[in-house]
Design an enzyme around this catalytic site. Structure first.
Site, PDB file in Angstrom:
ATOM      1  CG  HIS C 249      -2.023   0.941   1.182  1.00  0.00           C
ATOM      2  ND1 HIS C 249      -1.839   2.292   1.256  1.00  0.00           N
ATOM      3  CD2 HIS C 249      -3.359   0.750   1.059  1.00  0.00           C
ATOM      4  CE1 HIS C 249      -3.019   2.895   1.181  1.00  0.00           C
ATOM      5  NE2 HIS C 249      -3.956   1.985   1.053  1.00  0.00           N
ATOM      6  NE  ARG C 269      -3.227   7.775  -1.636  1.00  0.00           N
ATOM      7  CZ  ARG C 269      -3.201   6.577  -2.182  1.00  0.00           C
ATOM      8  NH1 ARG C 269      -3.067   6.423  -3.472  1.00  0.00           N
ATOM      9  NH2 ARG C 269      -3.307   5.493  -1.417  1.00  0.00           N
TER      10      ARG C 269
END
Ligand SMILES: Cc1cc2nc3c(=O)[nH]c(=O)nc-3n(C[C@H](O)[C@H](O)[C@H](O)COP(=O)(O)OP(=O)(O)OC[C@H]3O[C@@H](n4cnc5c(N)ncnc54)[C@H](O)[C@@H]3O)c2cc1C
Ligand code: SF4
Ligand code: SF4
Ligand code: FES
Ligand code: FES
Lengths: 260, 268, 631
Positions: C249, C269
């Protein structure tokens, strides 16, 4: 940067045990759980600790640190002085399995007695329409990570084992509140909240709120509103009169039968 | 329950200490107990004193004597008239309101917490063992009566209206026209805070909107509930502040009424 | 011989995460007597940590979304190595599974018209993730837990015993699957708190044990992720698929060291957060690969415009699939543009008002405040890649979740194929529900077709018990914590984000040495809740899994998704046709190649031919179509 911390950790099983002294290295930014892990890896391989996420999300690592019920993974070492001795004990209210691990099955048993979510059977999956303002309250309670720190701290059972049968504890009284405020639920758990789950035993002294790592306002937003709902159901002369003359019928949902 | 093995024989960790807390946990309950005691002593003395509650010149009436319904009330102070004849002040002059005001505060969710912790020590602080052998919480008489809190709330709404009326009177100067003194301002602040305390009540929060399952269907009540909830977040602070302002208002009026000081007048 | 507690069930589900609980609920709904086994307490399985949401093309936030688009996104994200049938089933069934959760009491965030709200995530064309703030996994596990309780309540009324038909065995670890001939006959393990042994006799076993993250040092995963299910399946004769694909990740915490690896949800995000290097540049614009060029913005203005007006702007490159972002961060740090602690900056503070951040990302706020003294509403976070998810896993039949061994099923992270070479965020939670349910049905159907219950040989039990007891009989043996730490170092340093042949060969050699030592680890102390002993037993599994990962990674000579080779930086259409299969041969891991089944033409037709060219070999491409035919 690093220093040697003094720890006193309760070690034992079946209720018998004692505080044992250790010295463990501590580095910058560490939490109590890190230090316990270091102890485990270097000095006491069999030290029993329960943990999972190390991020305050699973509610596994509940214990009492300097007498205060906390999550070990969210308690920074920097909150203590370097010369301070940390006393770490298992949660007091639950039977101890070994060292810092307790048997929390009491909580699972209580969870099973509360009538589950009861939507209108006519609403099919995908058809639920709920507004954000209507779900906000239940969502706050659903933040609960079931660390059972509130259950552990509540004096109703912590100091009075005899109440264990009659009292579901703040976590599960809050579960009742969550369902009572759920916009799509149709059951009425007010009467059993009082009669079977011991809402009346709570004296709103707020220790559950004080220890909740999720900062849920258990007392203000769940327990007191439930007490108010119960007052409306059980201690309101008008409702009482109405039910006597058969005008207002209240359908109470009964508690779920347990084992035995 | 979810465990596979038999767990019934397990016991709690046996730790003798009442608590292992190292912080000064006893401080908060001690402070609460002290302050509440001082307040109750003060209020009791003045309520049974039967004097220095009314400043006729500026129409100041202390909240401890409102409404003054005894035949012994000074002329002009009995806004609702006198309901019976002259009695000694062992019967408080505000006989109709005091029990409700007292009951309201006694059954208030915040004060319950405060006195259970400070006086009854159940528990004095979190994770500190309480001294009692048995515990029944609010399930039996008399504590089951705590459930009647909302009826006290209704009564106190009326009393707050009366306090507000008393306040309007305090805006009258010696000649009956508009007037303003320090006493008026003190009463104004007191009444405003009393309203804030009363409206921040948990029962109020329940009644105005909390009892609903669907806020979206009742936008106005939802709005009211949101406002009450904001106040409710300050309920504890308001409970203490109003104790303070009540005492201050009463003390000020007492001092002015007894002639110990004279009111500071800004206008008329 | 030690005492072994025996239980008899129809279906035994190993794992109480999303997939395990969903499988168990389905089996119970189909009238099978079901046991749920979990290493941790009920309700604390790893799924609880999932933050962002569950991807399902319900089309609530953008009505143009549908299962075809979701399917396409999933295949693109996995670089076409996905088992396309799984991707298809997943996209089709995810909405129903999410709605079902709602009917069981889940309280998702809402849209204005009262439907389930959906949020943006990397690689998803439309806002698609059903979510609850940033604690979706908690909501999911609690809902499933409460559904299990609801079923138990029904059984309490009808059978007089809540545990008559479905029972949870918490804090119980399975160490061996037992067979009768070539069929599954049950599962053997120990109860953590007492250390006593326990046997579940059952013709059908569903593996739902999650991932392998604890073979790495920097990981977002918890101690449960020791690859138990992967190892159990291999030991029972099943096959593992494409184990080289391990997802890093892009955004894990990097500071302080004690929380290194802890996840920073992609929602940061998705909700507008951007990545900057030490020079303050949004560097992701420099890293958009050719295959994605068409869908991603080229300027900051366009990227910023996308949040409000996705019709007329292309997506910000911060929302590229995870493998791309992770590698880009790595490159920035290597080029000397990293932050103080070798990460980059993730900035949401300058993008949203503080209240909004608090509302949308409450647990991130707490996580940073309490663990790193960073107020994310005021300052950027420091982030870097962390081991997060394993795409590889037990090879299963897409429709029934059946593994190669009769009676064995697998669902969730432990199964392989669904996500190809890289998983899109949010696709795991929905995967758990879709294939958890299918595994439940698969197991129930398998039972219905069964004529006789399998039997268990005493010798197998004794061997399993002896194996499990062994570390306790070596109290002076090697410290399991030390061996574990070394294993993690090997995998992190030598089979990490960017891989090269020499390092992987070295890794295999070092794992070989470790193998000897794993056999000598010992645990001091007794049987009762002894973590040293538990870890000693987990080491066997981690070692097997590590070998699979390293072998497969060495074999695959291309870069794709979660597998990036420095010596073979290109993606190769030839390699796309190859699945790498791990099996166990005695105690040796064996690797073989297996051709990928060609995609069904109607599914191929969902893509542009030009796009397919980037992934497929020329002879796999469908014949060009004339424009009239296309519609
Ligand atoms: C921090 C984090 C955030 C994430 N966020 C998202 C997200 O936003 N969206 C998304 O889609 N995915 C997300 N994921 C991925 C997703 O959460 C996991 O892939 C998924 O939860 C795996 O579920 P599972 O059912 O396969 O297994 P798990 O939930 O991991 O459960 C495994 C179960 O198996 C049990 N078990 C393991 N071994 C044994 C054994 N030997 N014996 C008995 N029991 C055993 C464990 O105790 C546990 O109960 C995230 C993952 C992490 C770590
Ligand atoms: S407020 Fe009630 S439930 Fe909470 S700790 Fe106090 S007595 Fe227990
Ligand atoms: S309410 Fe709070 S303290 Fe209680 S179990 Fe849930 S998270 Fe823990
Ligand atoms: S380990 Fe999960 S809350 Fe501490
Ligand atoms: S006045 Fe305090 S709760 Fe009502």
């Amino acid at each position: 940067m690093g220093y040697q911390a003094q720890l006193r950790i309760w070690r034992g099983d079946a209720g018998r045990g004692d505080l044992a002294d250790y010295k463990v290295e501590v580095n910058e930014g560490e939490v109590v759980l890190d230090v316990l892990h270091r102890l485990q890896a270097t000095q006491a391989g069999d030290l029993a600790i329960r943990w999972n996420c190390k991020a305050g999300k699973c509610g596994s690592c509940s214990m009492e640190i300097n007498g205060r019920p906390r999550l070990a993974c969210m308690t920074r070492m920097s909150t203590f002085g370097e010369n301070e001795t940390l006393t770490i004990t298992p949660m007091r209210t639950f039977p101890v399995i070994r060292d810092l691990v307790t048997d929390v099955s009491f909580n699972y048993a209580k969870a099973r007695e509360i009538p589950s979510f009861t939507p209108d059977p006519a609403t099919k999956p995908g058809e639920f329409r709920m507004q954000q303002v209507d779900v906000n309250r239940s969502q706050e309670f659903r933040k609960c990570i079931e660390c059972f720190l509130c259950q552990n701290t509540c004096h109703v059972i912590r100091d009075h084992t005899e109440n264990e049968g009659a009292f579901a504890g703040p976590r599960f009284l809050m579960r009742i509140a969550e369902l009572e405020m759920h916009p799509a639920d149709t059951a009425d758990r007010r009467e059993i909240a009082q009669d079977d789950f011991g809402l009346g035993l709570c004296n709103i002294t707020k220790c559950c709120t004080e220890v909740c790592p999720e900062h849920i306002k258990i007392t203000d937003n769940a327990l007191i509103p439930m007490k108010e709902r119960v007052a409306g159901r059980k201690y309101d002369p008008l409702v009482w009169l109405g039910s006597k003359i058969g005008r207002r019928q209240v359908k109470d949902t009964p508690k779920v039968p347990g084992k035995k | 329950m979810t465990q596979a093995t038999d767990t019934s024989s397990r016991t709690r960790a046996q730790i003798a200490d009442r608590t292992l807390r190292k912080d000064p946990w006893w401080r908060a309950p001690a402070i609460t107990a002290t302050l509440l005691t001082i307040w109750v002593l003060y209020a009791t003395v003045h309520v049974f004193l039967g004097r220095w509650y009314w400043v006729p010149k500026y129409h100041y009436l202390t909240p401890f004597y409102s409404p003054c319904i005894s035949g012994s009330c000074a002329t002009g102070s009995a806004s609702l008239g006198t309901w019976f004849g002259k009695v000694p002040s062992i019967i408080p002059y505000a006989l109709v309101s005091l029990p409700f005001v007292l009951g309201f505060r006694l059954t208030c969710y915040y004060y319950r917490r405060a006195y259970y912790r400070a006086f009854w020590r159940a528990p004095a602080a979190c994770a500190v063992r309480e001294p009692h052998k048995t515990y029944t919480g609010e399930t039996r008489f008399p504590l089951i009566m705590q459930n009647l809190h909302r009826y006290f709330f209704f009564a106190v709404i009326l009393i707050s209206v009366l306090n507000t009326y008393d306040l309007t009177q305090a805006f009258r100067g010696p000649n009956g026209d508009f007037g303003l003194g320090l006493g008026t301002l003190i009463m104004l602040i007191n009444v405003m805070l009393l309203w804030a305390y009363t409206l921040s009540c948990h029962s109020c929060r329940h009644i105005t909107g909390g009892r609903l399952r669907h806020f979206s269907a009742h936008p106005v009540r939802y709005w009211i509930w949101t406002q009450v909830s904001k106040l409710n977040g300050r309920h504890m602070q308001l409970a203490w502040i109003t104790l303070g302002t009540l005492m201050l208002t009463d003390l000020y009026i007492m001092l002015v009424a007894s002639g110990a000081i004279s009111d500071l007048r800004f206008y008329n | 011989m030690t005492d072994i507690e025996r239980h008899s069930y129809d279906v035994v589900v190993i794992g109480a995460g999303g997939s395990g609980l969903r499988a168990a609920i389905e089996a119970r709904l189909r009238g099978k007597k079901t046991a749920i086994i979990s290493k941790s307490l009920f309700g604390k399985a790893h799924t609880v940590m999932a933050e962002g949401g569950a991807a399902a093309a319900m089309g609530n936030a953008n009505s143009r979304d549908n299962s075809q688009v979701h399917f396409r996104d999933t295949m693109r994200g996995g670089k076409f190595l996905n088992n396309w049938r799984m991707a298809e089933l997943h996209a089709n069934e995810a909405p129903d599974r999410v709605w079902e959760l709602e009917a069981w009491g889940a309280v998702f965030d809402r849209t204005k018209d009262g439907k389930i709200s959906q949020r943006n995530f990397g690689g998803h064309e439309y806002p698609r993730l059903a979510h609850v703030g940033d604690r979706t996994g908690l909501e999911m596990i609690r809902t499933l837990q409460q559904k299990v309780v609801a079923l138990q309540q029904e059984d309490a009324v009808s059978h007089g015993d809540p545990e008559a038909m479905i029972k949870v065995f918490a804090e119980t670890t399975i160490t061996r699957l037992v067979k009768d001939g070539d069929r599954i006959a049950g599962a053997f393990g120990y109860v953590r708190d007492s250390g006593s042994f326990i046997l579940f006799e059952a013709p059908a076993v569903v593996l739902a044990t999650g991932g392998i993250g604890k073979t790495y040092k920097v990981t977002s995963n918890s101690w449960e992720y020791t690859g138990d299910g992967h190892a159990l399946a291999l030991l029972a004769g099943a096959k593992l698929l494409n184990m080289e694909f391990v997802q890093l990740h892009p955004t894990g915490m990097v500071w302080p060291p004690s929380v290194k690896g802890l996840l920073v949800t992609e929602s940061v995000r998705g909700d507008g957060g951007v990545l900057r290097n030490s020079e303050g540049k949004r560097f992701m614009f420099n890293y958009v690969p050719d295959v994605f060029r068409a869908q991603y913005a080229e300027t900051e203005e366009e990227a910023d415009g996308w949040y409000a007006d996705p019709e007329n702007n292309r997506r910000p490159p911060e929302l590229l699939p995870r493998d791309e972002v992770a590698r880009s961060i790595n490159s920035e740090v290597k080029a000397g543009r990293g932050s103080e602690h070798d990460g980059v900056f993730l900035d949401i503070a300058s993008r949203l008002p503080a209240e909004e951040i608090l509302r949308r990302l409450p647990s991130m706020c707490v996580q940073f405040k309490e663990l790193a003294d960073v107020d994310i509403t005021k300052e950027p976070m420091e982030v870097g890649p962390t081991c997060h998810y394993v795409m590889g896993g037990v090879e299963v039949d897409p429709d029934t979740a059946a593994a190669a061994v009769p009676g064995l099923f697998a669902a969730g992270e432990v199964s392989g194929g669904m996500h190809g070479s890289n998983r899109l965020g949010g696709n795991s939670l929905s995967d758990l529900l879709v294939f958890g349910r299918r595994a439940g049905i698969g197991a129930a159907d398998y039972l219905d077709g069964l004529t006789a219950r399998p039997a268990i040989a005493q010798a197998d039990l004794e061997a399993a018990a002896a194996e499990a007891s062994a570390p306790l009989e070596r109290p002076g043996g090697e410290n399991p914590y030390t061996v574990h730490a070394e294993l993690q170092d090997i995998m992190t340093n030598l089979v990490g984000l960017i891989r090269v042949e020499t390092e992987m060969k070295q890794a295999l050699a070092e794992l070989e040495k470790l193998r000897e030592r794993v056999l000598t680890v010992g645990a001091a102390g007794g049987r009762g809740y002894n973590p040293g002993w538990h870890l000693a037993l987990d080491l066997r599994n981690m070692l097997i899994v590590a070998e699979c990962v390293a072998l497969a990674a060495l074999e695959r000579q291309e870069s794709r998704g979660g597998h990036a080779r420095d010596d073979f930086p290109q993606m190769s259409p030839e390699w796309r046709k190859v699945n790498l299969i791990c099996t166990l041969d005695g105690d040796r891991v064996h690797l073989s190649r297996q051709p990928m089944k060609p995609m069904r033409p109607d599914l191929l037709a969902r893509f542009d031919r030009d796009e397919l060219k980037k992934y497929l070999t020329p002879d796999e491409l469908p014949a060009p179509v004339t424009p009239e035919e296309k519609h």
